[in-house]
Design an enzyme around this catalytic site. Structure first.
Site, PDB file in Angstrom:
ATOM      1  N   ASP A 106      -1.631  -3.349   0.843  1.00 31.46           N
ATOM      2  CA  ASP A 106      -2.356  -3.008  -0.379  1.00 31.46           C
ATOM      3  C   ASP A 106      -2.670  -4.272  -1.161  1.00 31.46           C
ATOM      4  O   ASP A 106      -1.962  -5.283  -1.039  1.00 31.46           O
ATOM      5  CB  ASP A 106      -1.504  -2.085  -1.260  1.00 31.46           C
ATOM      6  CG  ASP A 106      -1.232  -0.740  -0.616  1.00 31.46           C
ATOM      7  OD1 ASP A 106      -2.075  -0.292   0.193  1.00 31.46           O
ATOM      8  OD2 ASP A 106      -0.185  -0.139  -0.932  1.00 31.46           O
ATOM      9  N   TYR A 156      10.306  -4.511   4.244  1.00 30.61           N
ATOM     10  CA  TYR A 156       9.726  -4.717   2.919  1.00 30.61           C
ATOM     11  C   TYR A 156      10.784  -4.911   1.842  1.00 30.61           C
ATOM     12  O   TYR A 156      11.910  -4.412   1.958  1.00 30.61           O
ATOM     13  CB  TYR A 156       8.896  -3.498   2.495  1.00 30.61           C
ATOM     14  CG  TYR A 156       7.691  -3.195   3.324  1.00 30.61           C
ATOM     15  CD1 TYR A 156       6.444  -3.738   2.999  1.00 30.61           C
ATOM     16  CD2 TYR A 156       7.766  -2.339   4.425  1.00 30.61           C
ATOM     17  CE1 TYR A 156       5.318  -3.432   3.757  1.00 30.61           C
ATOM     18  CE2 TYR A 156       6.640  -2.036   5.175  1.00 30.61           C
ATOM     19  CZ  TYR A 156       5.421  -2.589   4.837  1.00 30.61           C
ATOM     20  OH  TYR A 156       4.311  -2.288   5.587  1.00 30.61           O
ATOM     21  N   ASP A 166       1.003   3.149  -7.569  1.00 32.77           N
ATOM     22  CA  ASP A 166       1.467   1.797  -7.893  1.00 32.77           C
ATOM     23  C   ASP A 166       0.896   1.398  -9.253  1.00 32.77           C
ATOM     24  O   ASP A 166       0.181   2.172  -9.901  1.00 32.77           O
ATOM     25  CB  ASP A 166       1.113   0.783  -6.793  1.00 32.77           C
ATOM     26  CG  ASP A 166      -0.392   0.593  -6.605  1.00 32.77           C
ATOM     27  OD1 ASP A 166      -1.161   0.889  -7.538  1.00 32.77           O
ATOM     28  OD2 ASP A 166      -0.793   0.153  -5.511  1.00 32.77           O
ATOM     29  N   TYR A 202       4.142   4.633   4.305  1.00 34.80           N
ATOM     30  CA  TYR A 202       3.582   4.207   3.029  1.00 34.80           C
ATOM     31  C   TYR A 202       4.725   4.031   2.034  1.00 34.80           C
ATOM     32  O   TYR A 202       5.379   5.010   1.656  1.00 34.80           O
ATOM     33  CB  TYR A 202       2.576   5.225   2.500  1.00 34.80           C
ATOM     34  CG  TYR A 202       1.230   5.155   3.192  1.00 34.80           C
ATOM     35  CD1 TYR A 202       0.255   4.263   2.757  1.00 34.80           C
ATOM     36  CD2 TYR A 202       0.953   5.968   4.290  1.00 34.80           C
ATOM     37  CE1 TYR A 202      -0.976   4.184   3.398  1.00 34.80           C
ATOM     38  CE2 TYR A 202      -0.281   5.892   4.932  1.00 34.80           C
ATOM     39  CZ  TYR A 202      -1.238   4.995   4.480  1.00 34.80           C
ATOM     40  OH  TYR A 202      -2.448   4.912   5.122  1.00 34.80           O
ATOM     41  N   ARG A 253       4.466   3.199  -1.050  1.00 29.29           N
ATOM     42  CA  ARG A 253       4.088   3.849  -2.311  1.00 29.29           C
ATOM     43  C   ARG A 253       4.475   5.331  -2.294  1.00 29.29           C
ATOM     44  O   ARG A 253       4.973   5.867  -3.286  1.00 29.29           O
ATOM     45  CB  ARG A 253       2.577   3.716  -2.537  1.00 29.29           C
ATOM     46  CG  ARG A 253       2.129   2.330  -2.965  1.00 29.29           C
ATOM     47  CD  ARG A 253       0.634   2.271  -3.154  1.00 29.29           C
ATOM     48  NE  ARG A 253      -0.080   2.384  -1.888  1.00 29.29           N
ATOM     49  CZ  ARG A 253      -1.151   3.146  -1.692  1.00 29.29           C
ATOM     50  NH1 ARG A 253      -1.606   3.918  -2.663  1.00 29.29           N
ATOM     51  NH2 ARG A 253      -1.764   3.161  -0.522  1.00 29.29           N
ATOM     52  N   LEU A 259       5.574  -5.306  -4.246  1.00 24.55           N
ATOM     53  CA  LEU A 259       5.811  -5.011  -2.829  1.00 24.55           C
ATOM     54  C   LEU A 259       5.560  -6.265  -2.011  1.00 24.55           C
ATOM     55  O   LEU A 259       4.507  -6.893  -2.136  1.00 24.55           O
ATOM     56  CB  LEU A 259       4.882  -3.882  -2.356  1.00 24.55           C
ATOM     57  CG  LEU A 259       5.043  -3.439  -0.902  1.00 24.55           C
ATOM     58  CD1 LEU A 259       6.444  -2.877  -0.646  1.00 24.55           C
ATOM     59  CD2 LEU A 259       3.994  -2.391  -0.537  1.00 24.55           C
TER      60      LEU A 259
END
Length: 311
Positions: free
Chosen positions: A45, A73, A87, A176, A178, A197
Site C-alpha cells: 500500500d 511485517y 488505514d 491483508y 489492514r 506498516l
C-alpha cells in the site's frame, strides 16, 4: 560480461518509500535499469514501506514463486477509530471508546493465529469484472467480496499504550494486514486502523539486501558510466534467487538440449515436485521443471536462451 552495460535480468529488493504506489516505484526502477520488462512480486500500500522485490527481464518469469512466499511485517495500529480505507489515509467513519487491556489483547490475538478467513478490503487491487475494487470504492460503490483463506504463522505482541498497538506478523500470501487490524478492532469492540506498516521479509530474502530509491538515483547519476553500471549491477540478485528453497537438478549438455526443446528428461532423482534446473559443470540456471515419482523431469518455465547470457 561488460560492466559498461546494465544487467537486464535479476531481482532488486527495493525499500519502498512511504506515500508512493508499488507501480509508481516499479516504473522508476524500470527506467533506471533501462529494462523492457519488470514487475513487482506482491504490492505494498502507499502507506507501507519496506521490501518490494522487483523482478527485471527474465526474472519476471519466476516472480510467481515470490508471490507465493510468506511475508513478515511490523504494524502499528490505532484503536478507537475505523476508517474507510482501514488505514490512516482514509476518512474516519466511526469513533468508539477504548477500554481494553494488554492481557485482553494478547488473549484475542491467539484467535487470529493459524488458518483464518478474510474479506479483501474495498480499497484494494482485487478485481471485480475486470476492474480493481478501489475504483468502485472511489465512486462509493460497495461490492460483495468472498472470504479468502489465509494463514497467520505468528502474531507477536510488541507494545500497547494509550490506544496504540504494535505487532509483528508472519503470514501467508494474500494476507491483508489492514483487514487483520480492522478485524481485531471489531473483535475488541473498539475499532482500529493501521497507522504504520513495514515489510521486513519476503520468503528467505534478507532485509540486509534492501536498497532505496535515493541510492539508485545516486548510482545512476555517477558521471563515470563504468562505475555507475558496476554499482547498479551489484544490487541485482540472480534471477533464480527466488527459487533458493527448491531442490536442484543439474543436467548434462546432452539432456539439456532436449529439455530446452520442451521434452521430458529422465532425471534419476527420486523426488516429486518443482525443481530448479541447471546445466553443466558451471551449473548455469535454465529454469523450473517438475519431477514426478517415476523420475521424469518436465520443463515448466524456462529462461529465454537468446538473451539469458546477456544477464
Amino acid at each position: 560480461m561488460s560492466f559498461f552495460k546494465l544487467k537486464k535480468n535479476g531481482i532488486l529488493l527495493l525499500d519502498k518509500p512511504k506515500g508512493y504506489s508499488s507501480n509508481f516505484v516499479l516504473q522508476k526502477v524500470k527506467k533506471i535499469f533501462g529494462a523492457k520488462k519488470a514487475g513487482h512480486s506482491g504490492s505494498l500500500d502507499p502507506l507501507a514501506t519496506g521490501m518490494l522485490p522487483i523482478c527485471i527481464g527474465e526474472a519476471t518469469k519466476f516472480s510467481t514463486y515470490l508471490l507465493n512466499s510468506n511475508k513478515h511485517y511490523q504494524v502499528i495500529a490505532k484503536f478507537g477509530e475505523k476508517t474507510s480505507t482501514l488505514d490512516s489515509t482514509g476518512k474516519i467513519i466511526s469513533i468508539r471508546s477504548v477500554n481494553v487491556s494488554s492481557s485482553c489483547i494478547k488473549n484475542v490475538l491467539k484467535e487470529f493465529v493459524g488458518e483464518i478467513y478474510q474479506i479483501p478490503p474495498m480499497y484494494s487491487a482485487v478485481k471485480h469484472k475486470g476492474l480493481e475494487l478501489y475504483k468502485y470504492a472511489r465512486k462509493g460503490i460497495e461490492i460483495n467480496r468472498k472470504k479468502r483463506k489465509i494463514f497467520i504463522y505468528d502474531l507477536k505482541y510488541v507494545f500497547y499504550d494509550k490506544k496504540i498497538l504494535q505487532l509483528e506478523v508472519i503470514c501467508s500470501k494474500g494476507t491483508y494486514i489492514r483487514t487483520l487490524i480492522d478485524d481485531l478492532g471489531e473483535r475488541l469492540g473498539c475499532g482500529a486502523h493501521v497507522t504504520y506498516l513495514r515489510r521486513f521479509q519476503v520468503g528467505l530474502f534478507s532485509k540486509s539486501k534492501l536498497v532505496d530509491l535515493n541510492t539508485l538515483y545516486t548510482y545512476k547519476k555517477n558521471k563515470n558510466k563504468f562505475v555507475s553500471n558496476y554499482l547498479l549491477n551489484k544490487l541485482l540478485m540472480p534471477m533464480d534467487s527466488a527459487l533458493s528453497t527448491f531442490p536442484t537438478i543439474n543436467l548434462s549438455s546432452k539432456n539439456i538440449y532436449w529439455f530446452k526443446l520442451g521434452r521430458k528428461i529422465f532425471s534419476f532423482i527420486n523426488y516429486s515436485g518443482l525443481v530448479r534446473v541447471t546445466e553443466g559443470e558451471n551449473k548455469i540456471f535454465v529454469g523450473v521443471g517438475k519431477n514426478d515419482k517415476f523420475g521424469n523431469l518436465f520443463p515448466i518455465r524456462l529462461i529465454s536462451f537468446n538473451n539469458s547470457l546477456k544477464n
